[in-house]
Design a protein around this motif. Sequence first.
Motif: not given
Length: 190
Positions: A141-148, A156-161, A175-182
């Motif tokens: 994960v580069l930016e934002g939050a991702l649930r895979l 649940d992954l955060a930037p750098g994970d 993408c749970p938000g509030p911003e996009p995930v990249r």
Amino acid sequence: MRTDPSGDADHRLAARLAALRADRGWSLDDLAARSAVSRSTLSRLERAELSPTAAQLGRLCAAYGRTMSRLLAEVEAEPPGLLRAAEQPVWQDREAGFSRRSVSPPHPGLRAELVEGTLLPGATVAYDGPPVPGLEQHLWVLEGALRLTLDDGPHDLAPGDCLRFRLYGGSEFHCPGPEPVRYLVAVVLP
């Protein structure tokens, strides 16, 4: 595929999908049974009357035993060793809020590729299964939050994970938000 306002990329993808089906001698009904995409949708996809969603393209890739990147690369010219950011093919499912950039597209003789994904807040993209069972993936994960969500449950992954796994079953990216995930995915064929 590169964002292409003229629609040429959609026509090349449609032609490739039709050719893959014809190469196997499958009818539209055969492919519908193998992919869980309706016969009428398949017909419209092959005539470029409709652009596939990420989920539909994932099902078709599974039916054909190809990664999505490999399929999309088959409708592009042979990529050079150096691919500048502006030249990297981008495919979008605007309705789902998803875009995917082939940072390092598939190449004959090489087993790995890099894919950048972006999901808008609240967007979810689900795949029924991998195109190739046991597909190795490293997701960073580069930016934002991702649930895979994978067979073993949600991550649940955060930037750098970074999550490493082999894909055998379905997967869901949210993408749970509030911003996009990249995020970046290294895909390695078994």
